[in-house]
Design a protein around this motif. Structure first.
Motif, mmCIF file in Angstrom:
data_model
loop_
_atom_site.group_PDB
_atom_site.id
_atom_site.type_symbol
_atom_site.label_atom_id
_atom_site.label_comp_id
_atom_site.label_asym_id
_atom_site.label_seq_id
_atom_site.Cartn_x
_atom_site.Cartn_y
_atom_site.Cartn_z
ATOM 1 N N ALA A 31 0.748 5.364 1.680
ATOM 2 C CA ALA A 31 -0.375 4.510 2.054
ATOM 3 C C ALA A 31 -1.379 4.482 0.907
ATOM 4 O O ALA A 31 -1.704 5.512 0.323
ATOM 5 N N LEU A 32 -1.894 3.316 0.576
ATOM 6 C CA LEU A 32 -2.798 3.161 -0.556
ATOM 7 C C LEU A 32 -4.225 3.542 -0.194
ATOM 8 O O LEU A 32 -4.749 3.142 0.847
ATOM 9 N N ASP A 33 -4.846 4.302 -1.074
ATOM 10 C CA ASP A 33 -6.274 4.576 -0.930
ATOM 11 C C ASP A 33 -7.079 3.362 -1.386
ATOM 12 O O ASP A 33 -8.062 2.982 -0.744
ATOM 13 N N THR A 34 -6.673 2.784 -2.516
ATOM 14 C CA THR A 34 -7.385 1.648 -3.098
ATOM 15 C C THR A 34 -6.378 0.643 -3.630
ATOM 16 O O THR A 34 -5.347 1.026 -4.198
ATOM 17 N N ALA A 35 -6.686 -0.631 -3.464
ATOM 18 C CA ALA A 35 -5.877 -1.697 -4.053
ATOM 19 C C ALA A 35 -6.782 -2.545 -4.944
ATOM 20 O O ALA A 35 -7.794 -3.078 -4.480
ATOM 21 N N TYR A 36 -6.430 -2.627 -6.230
ATOM 22 C CA TYR A 36 -7.128 -3.509 -7.161
ATOM 23 C C TYR A 36 -6.316 -4.786 -7.268
ATOM 24 O O TYR A 36 -5.168 -4.761 -7.729
ATOM 25 N N VAL A 37 -6.903 -5.883 -6.830
ATOM 26 C CA VAL A 37 -6.177 -7.144 -6.775
ATOM 27 C C VAL A 37 -6.821 -8.172 -7.700
ATOM 28 O O VAL A 37 -7.922 -7.986 -8.197
ATOM 29 N N ASN A 38 -6.071 -9.265 -7.918
ATOM 30 C CA ASN A 38 -6.549 -10.343 -8.775
ATOM 31 C C ASN A 38 -6.903 -9.806 -10.160
ATOM 32 O O ASN A 38 -7.976 -10.060 -10.695
ATOM 33 N N ALA A 39 -5.963 -9.059 -10.733
ATOM 34 C CA ALA A 39 -6.166 -8.429 -12.036
ATOM 35 C C ALA A 39 -5.169 -8.984 -13.039
ATOM 36 O O ALA A 39 -3.994 -9.197 -12.715
ATOM 37 N N LEU A 40 -5.601 -9.203 -14.264
ATOM 38 C CA LEU A 40 -4.721 -9.579 -15.357
ATOM 39 C C LEU A 40 -4.323 -8.281 -16.043
ATOM 40 O O LEU A 40 -5.098 -7.707 -16.813
ATOM 41 N N GLY A 46 4.945 -5.556 -23.007
ATOM 42 C CA GLY A 46 5.021 -6.988 -22.734
ATOM 43 C C GLY A 46 3.679 -7.673 -22.869
ATOM 44 O O GLY A 46 2.825 -7.293 -23.670
ATOM 45 N N THR A 47 3.480 -8.714 -22.059
ATOM 46 C CA THR A 47 2.243 -9.487 -22.092
ATOM 47 C C THR A 47 1.490 -9.327 -20.783
ATOM 48 O O THR A 47 2.086 -9.010 -19.745
ATOM 49 N N PRO A 48 0.169 -9.534 -20.793
ATOM 50 C CA PRO A 48 -0.604 -9.410 -19.549
ATOM 51 C C PRO A 48 -0.144 -10.430 -18.507
ATOM 52 O O PRO A 48 0.235 -11.555 -18.835
ATOM 53 N N ALA A 49 -0.183 -10.016 -17.246
ATOM 54 C CA ALA A 49 0.224 -10.908 -16.154
ATOM 55 C C ALA A 49 -0.667 -10.657 -14.951
ATOM 56 O O ALA A 49 -1.140 -9.534 -14.726
ATOM 57 N N LEU A 50 -0.897 -11.708 -14.144
ATOM 58 C CA LEU A 50 -1.687 -11.563 -12.931
ATOM 59 C C LEU A 50 -0.951 -10.635 -11.969
ATOM 60 O O LEU A 50 0.231 -10.849 -11.671
ATOM 61 N N SER A 51 -1.632 -9.611 -11.519
ATOM 62 C CA SER A 51 -0.941 -8.587 -10.746
ATOM 63 C C SER A 51 -1.943 -7.836 -9.883
ATOM 64 O O SER A 51 -3.103 -8.226 -9.743
ATOM 65 N N ALA A 52 -1.485 -6.739 -9.291
ATOM 66 C CA ALA A 52 -2.311 -5.868 -8.469
ATOM 67 C C ALA A 52 -1.852 -4.431 -8.692
ATOM 68 O O ALA A 52 -0.693 -4.181 -9.054
ATOM 69 N N ILE A 53 -2.769 -3.505 -8.485
ATOM 70 C CA ILE A 53 -2.480 -2.087 -8.676
ATOM 71 C C ILE A 53 -2.892 -1.341 -7.416
ATOM 72 O O ILE A 53 -4.024 -1.480 -6.943
ATOM 73 N N GLY A 54 -1.971 -0.540 -6.874
ATOM 74 C CA GLY A 54 -2.275 0.274 -5.709
ATOM 75 C C GLY A 54 -2.326 1.744 -6.077
ATOM 76 O O GLY A 54 -1.463 2.241 -6.808
ATOM 77 N N ILE A 55 -3.318 2.436 -5.551
ATOM 78 C CA ILE A 55 -3.539 3.847 -5.885
ATOM 79 C C ILE A 55 -3.465 4.697 -4.636
ATOM 80 O O ILE A 55 -4.017 4.350 -3.582
ATOM 81 N N ALA A 56 -2.786 5.824 -4.773
ATOM 82 C CA ALA A 56 -2.731 6.816 -3.691
ATOM 83 C C ALA A 56 -2.724 8.200 -4.312
ATOM 84 O O ALA A 56 -1.928 8.466 -5.219
#
Length: 556
Positions: A31-40, A46-56
């Motif tokens: 289960a994620l503590d924090t989700a960072y969304v709408n991130a490049l 590789g190259t930057p891409a629109l994505s999200a990062i989940g932290i637990a």
């Protein structure tokens, strides 16, 4: 900013299609503590891409919109980054952290453009301290006023009774006034120190300038700060570094003061920034006993690395070359220690399984450091050593392929190139410049190049270092096309040297330096995509957030 689940369902994540999952879906992973969304996101590859990062639990548990969506729960905190650029946290692999932290509140002589300004700043600092205290700080640069070294006569009229000991920006010279010379017991009868120089006038009297090992004569006379003072200074340095996107530093020291302060801070809780502590090579047996008794620390404060200073600096004309300095005939620099001693210490420390780095700036010093490492490896057998040379600044042509062949990491400081580039040709001439700050040549030869600042010699600001590596424009504006431009790096190469390679250089490439599931959640958020902007704007990019171990330690 944080957004609510209602905003998320309504598309508040800036176009990233995140949907709530059923309890069954939540159970498929952590289960994620924090989700960072709408991130490049630039993961480090590789190259930057629109994505999200989940932290637990302080680690990256999910990467990508779908994976993050699959691990969200009702308790997950969601942060919309609004398309901001995200990359692995910067690691600075060469700092003098306690000195730099102290300098944040000490006089800054880098602003002095003349002997008169130098004296004015010193005099003002003396009026602000308590009786018995010394004026310290420094970062003076004699090249800014024509090259004449500071003299006690500049300071004595404004500091007749207050001792002054201020460092050159490279930390290889101290300028003392008369009161400091008296307090340290230095006079015309004081002999020179092996590995150091007491600069004297034509009559043999000390001018106040001490170089390299001779600086110890003054340092031992300066009243030691309290433990609380040191811890407070380090806290200020941590806050400063976090504001620049730095998530970890390597403290490449020649004493135990920083190490001890860091351990005391760690005993009180998380240090907010990560540290890898290097200690004097001569103390390898003490460090080995510490490792045997207590291990190598944790991911906040680690140890097990050793450093030795083998020569001096280019600015002080104490870096060790084969040939004499062009502007100082008869002087080719000097070693701080004997070759035999360094070889023995290296052999013993390597046999004990400790990591070793050697400070080497001149071409002769670098060749001998490589020879020392080769001999130790041959004597002790194969293992994953990750030997390092700090600075690797001026290399003979034959030395460049040796780094890759011997698997020695070149730990370099790109800001030094654009600083020294103003005057280096005066010291060593055109021919020897061919192996100077040879970032690209080393990479092309297959070597690993790690980047740092040498703070406070240069700013604790990786973005200025990245710009220096990519543009190589000297700070005086005299080289708009780049100084030794054949050594320019790409943006990806420079960022890699500040992240993944530094993680490797500290035996942490399995935990930091990349954005990937399972890695520690250390990353930085910026207001511009470094791959899309004009490289000249790199230094002006704003740090928005610095996340270490999944927690925001800095927010603009």
């Amino acid at each position: 900013m944080s957004i609510s689940r209602r905003d998320l369902l309504a598309g508040g994540a800036g176009g990233v299609a995140l949907a709530l999952m059923s309890a069954r879906g939540w159970a498929k992973g952590p289960a994620l503590d924090t989700a960072y969304v709408n991130a490049l996101v630039w993961t480090g590859q590789g190259t930057p891409a629109l994505s999200a990062i989940g932290i637990a639990g302080g680690r990256i548990a999910a990467l990508g919109s779908a994976a993050v969506k699959a691990h969200m729960t009702k308790a997950t905190r969601v942060v919309d980054l609004g398309g901001a650029f995200v990359m692995p946290g910067f690691i600075d692999c060469h700092t003098h952290f306690l000195i730099g932290s102290d300098l944040l509140t000490q006089p800054n002589l880098r602003e002095a453009k003349s002997p008169q300004e130098f004296a004015r700043i010193v005099g003002e600092a003396a009026r602000q301290i308590k009786p018995g205290q010394w004026v310290q700080g420094g970062s003076w640069d004699a090249e800014l006023w024509g090259g004449a070294l500071p003299d006690r006569s500049w300071m004595d009229p404004v500091t007749p009774d207050t001792p002054v000991a201020v460092q050159r920006l490279d930390l290889h010279m101290l300028a003392l006034n008369g009161a400091a010379l008296r307090a340290a017991g230095i006079d015309r009868n004081t002999p020179d120190v092996p590995g150091g120089v007491i600069v004297r006038d034509k009559d043999g009297n000390p001018t106040g300038i001490l170089k390299d090992a001779a600086m110890d004569l003054a340092k031992r006379a300066i009243p030691a700060p309290t433990e609380a003072d040191r811890e407070g200074a380090v806290r200020k340095g941590i806050a400063h570094g976090l504001s620049k996107g730095v998530t970890q530093v390597h403290t490449t020291e020649l004493d135990w003061m920083t190490h001890d302060a860091l351990r005391r801070l760690r005993a009180k809780g998380e240090t907010d920034m990560r540290f890898y502590s290097f200690l004097p090579l001569q103390d390898w047996a003490k460090v080995k006993a510490l490792v045997d008794a207590e291990g190598r620390g944790d991911d906040w404060v680690r140890w097990g690395g050793l450093k030795l200073q083998y020569d001096g600096s280019l600015g002080s004309r104490t870096a060790m070359f084969y040939q004499a300095y062009d502007d100082a005939p008869g002087n080719s620099g000097m070693p701080i220690h004997t070759l035999a001693d360094v070889q023995q210490w290296t052999n013993d420390a390597d046999a004990a399984g400790l990591q070793i780095t050697i400070h080497a700036i001149g071409d002769k010093a670098n060749d001998e450091a490589l020879d020392i490492f080769a001999a130790a490896a041959a004597k002790n057998g194969a293992r994953d050593r990750r030997f390092r040379i700090e600075h690797a600044q001026h290399l003979a042509p034959a030395a460049i392929p040796r780094f890759a062949k011997q698997q020695v990491i070149a730990s370099m400081q790109p800001y030094h190139a654009i600083d020294d580039g103003r005057w280096a040709i005066q010291r060593v001439g055109t021919e020897r410049l061919k192996g100077t700050y040879a970032f690209k040549s080393l990479l092309d030869a297959g070597a690993k190049v790690a980047f740092g600042s040498d703070w406070p010699v240069a700013p604790l600001d990786p973005l200025t270092g990245v710009a220096a590596a990519v543009l190589r424009q000297t700070i005086d504006g005299a080289n708009p096309g780049g100084w030794l431009p054949d050594q320019k790096l790409t943006m990806a190469q420079a960022l890699h040297a500040y992240t993944a390679t530094n993680a490797f250089a500290g035996f942490q490439d399995d935990r930091v330096g990349r954005i990937a599931p399972g890695m520690l959640a250390d990353f930085v958020v910026m207001d511009a995509n470094l791959f899309a902007i004009d490289p000249a704007r790199t230094g002006a990019t704003k740090i928005l957030k610095t996340i270490v171990n999944g927690t925001e330690r800095f927010s603009a």
